[in-house]
Design an enzyme around this catalytic site. Structure first.
Site, mmCIF file in Angstrom:
data_model
loop_
_atom_site.group_PDB
_atom_site.id
_atom_site.type_symbol
_atom_site.label_atom_id
_atom_site.label_comp_id
_atom_site.label_asym_id
_atom_site.label_seq_id
_atom_site.Cartn_x
_atom_site.Cartn_y
_atom_site.Cartn_z
ATOM 1 N N ALA A 269 -2.257 7.914 9.557
ATOM 2 C CA ALA A 269 -3.546 7.700 8.900
ATOM 3 C C ALA A 269 -4.262 8.999 8.557
ATOM 4 O O ALA A 269 -5.191 8.994 7.755
ATOM 5 C CB ALA A 269 -4.441 6.836 9.780
ATOM 6 N N LYS B 162 3.859 -1.409 5.316
ATOM 7 C CA LYS B 162 4.689 -1.522 4.114
ATOM 8 C C LYS B 162 6.030 -2.189 4.405
ATOM 9 O O LYS B 162 6.588 -2.881 3.540
ATOM 10 C CB LYS B 162 4.902 -0.137 3.495
#
Length: 301
Positions: A248, A89
């Site tokens: 994750a 991001k």
């Protein structure tokens, strides 16, 4: 998902130091070109204890850090692939700035995915593109991350932006939440510590962005709220950190990438720490990233 062999291409853009005498730039002063040039003989610091940390935590650790003033580097498994999780991001937000997009552009908020603490407040309405990018970087809003992908032309468009920086390693294939479903040996949605650090350096410290956009980007990084226990916890009090974390939720994945501005007006450092563990349900531990950062500080100081 694209099927690929887990072969790591050579990454041509190295993170050597700048020529000439080291300077002590402000956080917005570029110290590299768009494609950082390798130094003739960069000083590489030997393993200051990363292997011992791996044994202690039962983890695989990938580290690449560079003092952009002196060119000194610290590396451990720097060319191995790791799932980058939400750290993308930061680069996606920078790539949107690099595209010249108007941050005041309204973006309609419709399709939410899990963990969208800011965009969920605006469902059916709009946020500006700048607000979307800030949400992706500062709170790791997943819907905001997908909207950045949309702005860039999907994962392929994001990857193309990184290729333009000289990154031939990072592979972007999926959006949220699928990009977090990495398995060991897979190439999709992975990068190496060295490659990721080169991209982050180009955007946050170098001249891939113009000065105004670089100020905006580093402001988003410094405003991050998710990494208090990671890189930020591994540097001395009073040092300024801008970072973006990733997690994750499988194979103990825990990542943090950032720019560190040491006290005393010294040149910034770029620090990338990736980690994972062998079991699908293994827990991640932010302390591993903090401890690795502490070793980076000791080595580069």
């Amino acid at each position: 998902m694209r099927a690929r062999l887990a072969v790591l291409p050579a990454f041509a853009v190295l993170l050597g130091g700048c020529s000439g005498a080291p300077t002590a730039p402000s956080p917005t002063t570029p110290v590299t070109s768009r494609a950082p040039s390798p130094a003739s003989s960069p000083a590489v610091v030997p393993d200051p204890g990363f292997s011992a940390l791996e044994q202690e935590f039962g983890a695989r650790l990938g580290v690449y850090a560079v003092d952009t003033g002196s060119g000194r580097t610290v590396a451990h498994r720097a060319d191995e692939r790791f799932a980058y999780a939400s750290t993308y991001k930061a680069l996606a937000a920078a790539a949107v700035l690099d595209s010249g997009a108007d941050l005041a552009t309204p973006v309609r908020i419709t399709d939410l995915v899990d963990y969208s603490p800011l965009t969920e407040r605006h469902v059916g309405g709009t946020m500006t593109l700048g607000e979307v990018a800030e949400a992706a970087v500062t709170v790791s809003d997943n819907t905001a991350g997908n909207l950045l992908f949309d702005q860039l032309g999907g994962p392929e468009g994001f990857e193309a932006r990184l290729r333009a920086l000289g990154d031939t390693v990072t592979e972007s294939a999926r959006t949220e939440p699928g990009l977090n479903r990495w398995n060991p040996g897979e190439v999709d949605d992975t990068s190496s510590p060295r490659a990721f650090a080169a991209d982050l350096r180009a955007y946050a410290v170098g001249d891939a962005l113009d000065a105004d956009d670089r100020d905006v980007f580093t402001g988003w990084l410094r405003g991050g709220t998710t990494g208090a226990e990671q890189i930020r916890a591994g540097v001395p009090a009073g040092w300024v950190v801008g970072d973006k974390t990733g997690h994750a939720g499988r194979y103990g994945n825990q990542d943090d990438v950032g720019v560190v501005w040491p006290s005393g007006g010294r040149a910034p450092w770029v620090v990338v720490v990736f980690s994972d563990r062998p079991g699908l349900d293994d827990e991640s531990d932010p302390a591993l990233v903090a401890r690795a950062t502490g070793l980076v500080v000791d080595a580069l100081s």
